[in-house]
Design an enzyme around this catalytic site. Sequence first.
Site, short mmCIF file in Angstrom:
data_model
loop_
_atom_site.label_atom_id
_atom_site.label_comp_id
_atom_site.label_asym_id
_atom_site.label_seq_id
_atom_site.Cartn_x
_atom_site.Cartn_y
_atom_site.Cartn_z
N SER A 188 1.68 -2.17 12.27
CA SER A 188 2.39 -2.00 11.00
C SER A 188 3.49 -0.95 11.09
CB SER A 188 1.40 -1.62 9.90
OG SER A 188 0.40 -2.60 9.76
N HIS A 234 2.88 3.67 8.09
CA HIS A 234 3.97 2.84 7.59
C HIS A 234 5.23 3.65 7.37
CE1 HIS A 234 0.92 -0.31 5.85
NE2 HIS A 234 0.85 -0.19 7.17
#
Length: 290
Positions: A188, A234
């Site tokens: 991610s 993230h």
Amino acid sequence: MNPHPPAPTCVRHPQRPTGLACTRCGRPACPDCLRPAAVGQHCVDCLAQDQRSAPQMRTVAGASVARTPIPFVTYALIVANVVIFAITAAQARSLMDNYYGSPLFSRYMLVPRLVADGQFERVIGSGFLHWGPIHLALNMFALWVVGRNLEPGLGRSRYLAVYLVSLFGGSAASMVFQDQNTAAAGASGAVYGLFGAITVLLIRVRQNPNQMLILIGINIFISFSLPGISLSAHLGGLAAGTLATVGVLFLPQWLNARTPEAVRAIGWASIAAVAVADLAVVAAAVATLA
């Protein structure tokens, strides 16, 4: 005296008599060695010389325009992630719970305390692990959608470098903000870095980036809302990928770089600077945990 002189032969195939010739260089050539031109026909040697002397087309990142637009690096990254997932699933004997009982998963998942103990390979290795097939599918779909458009714009080597520094940036942020004994894994951080990179590319080529900005906003909101999602990874990946791509696409323009060599050098220096910053964050986190 011979009243019928021998017919000229093709310069590339001396055994073939021919009455044709290249309208550019004038040399005799057979039909297989000639290509239609705006005026007459040119031999393959003249065409090859034109291709060598023609200026190389380049992207805004200074990369050579690939003759085949297939995003090989994107496909290779997807294959690598899928293969590693398959290995962990086989070791765990479970497709859904591939993280239980897999020595590979245990060896490379990101645990800040273990990284501080010297297991630095977890910083990069964790970016190729996934918690089950849904986690894998979501990340690989996002990588495919973004990568096939971003890779030609940055060039394969720069694209791979941005992916890796984004992955590194996500892990670095996790080292700082994640609980020292909590495990993290997934691509991610790297994918968020590509989200930032393609947004920068859209701005550089003067296209509307609103759709990507909305997508990034929605994903960040989801990261805030759902438990078990590493928001720090993230955001760290997003920051690293965005900064590296700004350096690749905008810094040469700001520094008035005039040659492709200068553009490439500034771009690579920018990526290296972000990588060094990632390393510094990891080093600071390790020093705190030690």
